[in-house]
Design a protein around this motif. Structure first.
Motif, mmCIF file in Angstrom:
data_model
loop_
_atom_site.group_PDB
_atom_site.id
_atom_site.type_symbol
_atom_site.label_atom_id
_atom_site.label_comp_id
_atom_site.label_asym_id
_atom_site.label_seq_id
_atom_site.Cartn_x
_atom_site.Cartn_y
_atom_site.Cartn_z
ATOM 1 N N ARG A 1 0.870 -1.180 0.000
ATOM 2 C CA ARG A 1 0.000 0.000 0.000
ATOM 3 C C ARG A 1 0.903 1.225 0.000
ATOM 4 O O ARG A 1 1.704 1.390 0.915
ATOM 5 N N LEU B 1 -12.355 9.428 7.459
ATOM 6 C CA LEU B 1 -12.848 8.081 7.769
ATOM 7 C C LEU B 1 -11.749 7.190 8.345
ATOM 8 O O LEU B 1 -11.979 6.426 9.283
ATOM 9 N N MET C 1 -12.001 5.109 11.951
ATOM 10 C CA MET C 1 -11.835 3.646 11.994
ATOM 11 C C MET C 1 -10.684 3.252 12.915
ATOM 12 O O MET C 1 -10.775 2.270 13.653
ATOM 13 N N TRP D 1 -12.231 -0.167 14.667
ATOM 14 C CA TRP D 1 -13.315 -0.899 14.002
ATOM 15 C C TRP D 1 -12.919 -2.328 13.651
ATOM 16 O O TRP D 1 -13.739 -3.242 13.712
ATOM 17 N N ALA D 2 -11.665 -2.499 13.234
ATOM 18 C CA ALA D 2 -11.248 -3.826 12.763
ATOM 19 C C ALA D 2 -11.345 -4.870 13.875
ATOM 20 O O ALA D 2 -11.436 -6.071 13.608
ATOM 21 N N MET E 1 -16.730 -5.323 14.265
ATOM 22 C CA MET E 1 -17.745 -4.496 13.617
ATOM 23 C C MET E 1 -19.124 -4.805 14.206
ATOM 24 O O MET E 1 -19.404 -5.941 14.588
ATOM 25 N N PRO E 2 -19.985 -3.788 14.287
ATOM 26 C CA PRO E 2 -21.336 -4.028 14.789
ATOM 27 C C PRO E 2 -22.187 -4.711 13.718
ATOM 28 O O PRO E 2 -21.756 -4.845 12.570
ATOM 29 N N THR E 3 -23.382 -5.117 14.066
ATOM 30 C CA THR E 3 -24.312 -5.695 13.094
ATOM 31 C C THR E 3 -24.415 -4.799 11.869
ATOM 32 O O THR E 3 -24.339 -5.242 10.738
ATOM 33 N N ASN E 4 -24.556 -3.505 12.132
ATOM 34 C CA ASN E 4 -24.688 -2.546 11.031
ATOM 35 C C ASN E 4 -23.969 -1.259 11.406
ATOM 36 O O ASN E 4 -24.163 -0.750 12.504
ATOM 37 N N ALA E 5 -23.120 -0.791 10.530
ATOM 38 C CA ALA E 5 -22.491 0.517 10.709
ATOM 39 C C ALA E 5 -22.898 1.369 9.523
ATOM 40 O O ALA E 5 -22.979 0.874 8.397
ATOM 41 N N LEU E 6 -23.171 2.644 9.792
ATOM 42 C CA LEU E 6 -23.671 3.508 8.719
ATOM 43 C C LEU E 6 -22.864 4.789 8.619
ATOM 44 O O LEU E 6 -22.497 5.378 9.637
ATOM 45 N N LEU E 7 -22.604 5.198 7.383
ATOM 46 C CA LEU E 7 -22.116 6.544 7.131
ATOM 47 C C LEU E 7 -23.259 7.268 6.428
ATOM 48 O O LEU E 7 -23.779 6.782 5.420
#
Lengths: 248, 207, 472
Positions: free
Chosen positions: B24, B156, B160, B165-166, B169-175
């Motif tokens: 990277r 972002l 993170m 976050w890694a 992660m929750p069931t659902n994460a939203l931006l």
């Protein structure tokens, strides 16, 4: 007085299209280099860069012709090409074409010596032009390969702006392909026709007297379409135009 | 069927010539320093979001005024959130199956907290959970978001990393960046196509 | 039907279609350009995005296994399909076991590839598209003409007539807000009553087992949240290795696609509804579809095709696509990415004409956010289509080889590869070429809209020698 880094001698690769249809444009490029004090060598064994075969998928045939060009330019001199498209073929695709073959190193070395004419005049020769012509308005058409393979965008415009009596006007679709594309023009005639029609309209909208370009393929397409529709506009290769202006 | 398919696909992929795994390259996402809130505001407003600076003391009153201006009275809220008189707080305290009719037709606004926000793109970060379910920010026509200024970050990558976050992660994460929109008809923007027509962000400047 | 070339004139001669595409593409190009005005920032971001996807390609089998393990651990059921038929069967089976009769769909090009809606309808399950553009073309009974903006070929008036016919109580209106509101109202009930939601996936993160979906409308979130069952369909290449790859990829995708800094929603799904949670589907399934992708992967050069993040920037900038539109390509993926992907998925024997429908202008290469060498792959596919062995990396290799054409190129190579022959040939062409008959097919096509080029009296070789240039 040659500036530092400016070579005494260059090779000139005329391209097949210039050789057969626009030799005066080719000669004009050589004359500009000569007047800048550079010895110009035109190898007799040169013919075509091989792009038509490569772009049609006939790699063996392209390699045969490419190898012949590599052999025709043996000295370590820069190779100046009055076409961004042919220069792009030699600079970016010769190394790919010979990848994994014995000639690969030779092809890479050859590629590293290739220059597009206007880029060479501006960045190596640092040419200074004195305009002796009558006032004239022109617009520029950069070929796709000169822009995107050779990074030639501002160099030709810098040359045109050196001409005191020439007004350069930008056209609305400068970065869009004219629809030539080599065999594309005859393989996809309807799409090519639509593209060149739009290109001509964008050029005519500038009210310029002439479109100047560094690639004779595009010029053959654009001026051909202008001629067919009876457009008052004409077109010219930049080398020929520059020479005409400095000669007055 | 799926087992055979899996084996065949993976076998074909493993048989292929492999390219080198590139590194990277260095990349520094943009940062905004003191201009962070200004950037957040500018980006959010550019996508049709509305933003107000409030405090921990007055946010409920401010919501009340903002919603009154829009004629909205029935507001779905996380269980336990109370609202000033004049607003009817409808708690999202049952599974969606029980509340579907209310959610789809019966409320005019929904209120959630933001977990963080991103200045770079004018983005709210939500991790919906049992108290603030996923549809609370989606079905009501107006979405009101409470954001603590201290949770506003530059980009972002930063959010993170800081919130690891890694690691889970929750069931659902939203931006979320602005209200629901579409440009499918002649590239003309229209808001509220399926989600909220309005997004109102209240930044708690003392939190 | 015919081939690409014979389908093109119908589009070229449709002034409404031409205008619709021109307007749309011009708008998209200028919006994207505004997003990437800082060239250094663009190059460094793009290097990051290209590396992220190149890493996925380089480690694809390992990452797929990692993704599967993490999804499974998260409670998401993973299915593998080698063909679209298998994928359709898997989806149908999941729906039938759940007793599902109606499905609400988010936008998914893989589901277009599968022709999933037809398959489900043939088995009594109604699938309703909920993305506004997809909804419009579903009403019209058409296929998408663009991978990001499926109804970009239609103008307001056409959509107004379509809605007037299909939405009860709505008269003819060209007001975009009114049309949008009508679609919202029509689809709200569908969302509430659907037994299942089906979506695509933009990035599946192997590291965490997370499905990332980007969208502006909220229909994707609704499809993946409101119904009790969610099925995601995705190609096996749509992975990201780590969450750390998302910032660059999520920046490149919307900016390249529509010139937005970010989409309204980025929806990251890692689990079905957990105990205590009040919404979200109780079951989530992922179908990993191969359908030719592992064959694309078999060639070291061609596998770069699999980096694609489906932003559509290549088609937005393509001078051919912008004139003929998406339907001329006939296959699911139009434009430059379609021209390299379709022949590899379907075979050169049925889509071998597509790589030739390009001027190789490189406009697509210049804007590709993950640096797919589209032009080089186009040329490679041309070579595969005419290769003399009749076998090769791509299905249908050699199928376009014509004896006469290959002889012409052999002759060409002889003339241009042997200096003596070139001198003779070029001398002859400059003396006699202008007497070639106008009726030659190539000349006829050229002169349909252009004047005939004239050979010079003398070649540059001759002029250079005459002028005394060194001519060694």
């Amino acid at each position: 007085m040659p500036s530092s880094g400016r070579p005494d001698t260059v090779y000139y690769f005329g391209t097949c299209l210039v050789d057969l249809f626009y030799p005066e444009a080719g000669l004009a490029g050589m004359e500009l280099l000569k007047r800048a004090g550079i010895r110009v060598v035109f190898p007799a064994d040169q013919s075509c860069c091989g792009q038509p075969a490569r772009n049609s998928g006939y790699f063996d045939e392209a390699r045969a012709v490419a190898l012949r060009q590599i052999k025709a330019f043996p000295q370590p001199w820069p190779i100046v090409v009055p076409s961004g498209s042919c220069a792009g073929m030699m600079k970016t695709h010769y190394p790919d074409l010979f990848e994994g073959r014995p000639e690969h190193e030779e092809a890479k070395a050859f590629a590293s010596r290739v220059f597009e004419l206007t880029d060479f005049l501006v960045n190596v020769v640092n040419i200074r032009l004195t305009d002796k012509g009558q006032p004239l308005t022109v617009t520029w058409h950069g070929s796709c390969h000169s822009m995107r393979e050779m990074g030639v965008v501002d160099q030709p415009k810098a040359l045109l702006r050196q001409l005191a009596n020439v007004t350069l006007v930008e056209n609305g679709r400068e970065k869009e392909c004219c629809g030539f594309g080599g065999t594309f023009a005859v393989r996809q005639p309807e799409i090519s026709a639509a593209m060149v029609a739009d290109k001509v309209t964008a050029l005519e909208d500038t009210k310029a007297a002439r479109v100047i370009s560094g690639d004779c393929g595009c010029l053959m397409n654009i001026t051909g379409a202008m001629g067919k529709k009876g457009s008052p506009m004409g077109g010219q290769h930049i080398a020929q135009f520059l020479l005409e202006r400095v000669d007055g | 069927m799926s087992e055979t398919a899996r084996a065949n696909i993976l076998a074909r992929l493993r048989a292929a010539p492999r390219q080198m795994v590139p590194d990277r390259p260095d990349w520094t996402p943009p940062t905004y320093g003191e201009g962070r809130l200004a950037r957040f505001r500018a980006m959010l407003e550019a996508v049709h979001g509305e933003i107000h600076e409030v405090t921990t003391e007055d946010w409920a009153e401010r919501i009340s005024v903002l919603l009154a201006d829009r004629g909205a009275t029935r507001v779905m809220v996380p269980p336990g959130m109370t609202l000033p008189d004049g607003l009817v707080a409808v708690p999202y305290d049952q599974p969606v199956e029980e509340l579907k009719a209310v959610l789809v037709q019966g409320v005019e606004a929904g209120i959630t907290w933001a977990k963080a926000a991103i200045a770079d793109t004018g983005t709210l970060v939500l991790w919906p959970d049992a108290d603030e379910p996923r549809l609370l920010s989606l079905l009501p026509p107006i979405h009101v978001v409470l954001l603590r200024l201290g949770s506003l970050v530059d980009n972002l990558a930063q959010v993170m990393a800081e919130q690891t976050w890694a690691a889970g992660m929750p069931t659902n994460a939203l931006l979320i960046s602005g209200p629901s929109k579409t440009a499918d008809i002649e590239q003309t923007l229209a808001y509220g196509v399926h989600g909220p027509k309005e997004l109102i962000v209240l930044v708690l400047t003392d939190a | 039907m015919g081939d690409f070339t014979s389908r093109a004139p119908a589009a070229l001669n449709d002034p409404t279609l031409r205008a619709n595409f021109r307007r749309a593409m011009d708008g998209l190009m200028s919006k994207r350009a505004a997003q990437f005005a800082d060239k250094d920032a663009w190059e460094s971001l793009r290097a990051q995005g290209a590396a992220a996807k190149a890493r996925v390609v380089a480690r694809l089998p390992e990452l797929l296994e990692q993704l599967e393990a993490n999804l499974t651990q998260n409670g998401i059921v993973v299915h593998w399909a080698e063909t679209t038929a298998q994928a359709n069967a898997i989806v149908l089976d999941i729906l039938q076991k759940a007793g599902a009769k109606t499905v609400i769909k988010g936008k998914s090009m893989v589901s277009e590839e599968m022709e999933l809606n037809h398959h489900l309808e043939a088995h009594g399950i109604r699938a309703v598209e909920s993305d506004l553009g997809e909804y419009i073309i579903q009403l019209a009974g058409e296929a998408p003409s663009h991978i990001v903006m499926p109804c970009i070929h239609k103008n307001k008036a056409e959509i107004a007539s379509l809605f007037e016919k299909n939405i009860a109580g709505l008269g003819y209106t060209e007001d975009v807000d009114a049309l949008t509101a009508a679609a919202r109202a029509a689809l709200r009930g569908q969302f509430a009553s659907a037994d299942a939601g089906i979506s695509g996936v933009n990035f599946a993160v192997a590291e965490t087992g997370t499905l990332v979906l980007v969208e502006n409308e909220g229909n994707g979130r609704l499809s993946t949240t409101l119904p009790p069952l969610h099925i995601a369909v995705m190609g096996i290449e749509k992975l990201a290795e780590k969450l750390d790859d998302l910032p660059a990829l999520l920046s490149l995708l919307p900016r390249s696609a529509t010139g937005q800094a970010i989409t309204t929603y980025v929806n990251m799904i890692s689990r079905p509804r957990q105990p205590g949670e009040k919404d979200g589907p109780k079951a989530v399934h992922v179908v990993l579809l191969d359908s030719g992708r592992s064959r694309v992967y078999a060639d070291a050069q061609l596998q770069d095709t699999l980096r694609c993040i489906r932003c559509g920037a290549c088609m937005n900038h393509c001078p051919v696509y912008s004139r003929v539109g998406g339907h001329t390509y006939k296959f699911v993926y139009p434009g430059p990415i379609g021209k390299i992907l379709t022949p590899q998925l379907e075979g050169l024997d049925c889509a071998g004409d597509q790589p030739h429908a390009s001027t190789l202008c490189n406009a697509c290469v210049e804007v590709c956010p993950v640096k797919i060498p589209i032009a080089d792959i186009l040329v490679r596919l041309r070579a595969e289509s005419v290769n003399s062995t009749g076998s090769g990396a791509v299905k249908g290799a050699g199928s376009m080889r014509k004896r006469l054409e290959s002889l012409v190129w052999k002759g060409w190579a002889a003339m241009y590869g042997v200096p003596m022959l070139y001198r003779l040939g070029s001398w002859g062409l400059t003396r006699l070429g202008n007497w070639l008959p106008d009726s030659l097919p190539m000349l006829k096509r050229w002169t349909s809209v252009r004047t005939r080029p004239r050979f010079a009296a003398k070649t540059l070789h001759e002029l250079a020698r005459d002028k005394g240039y060194d001519h060694e």
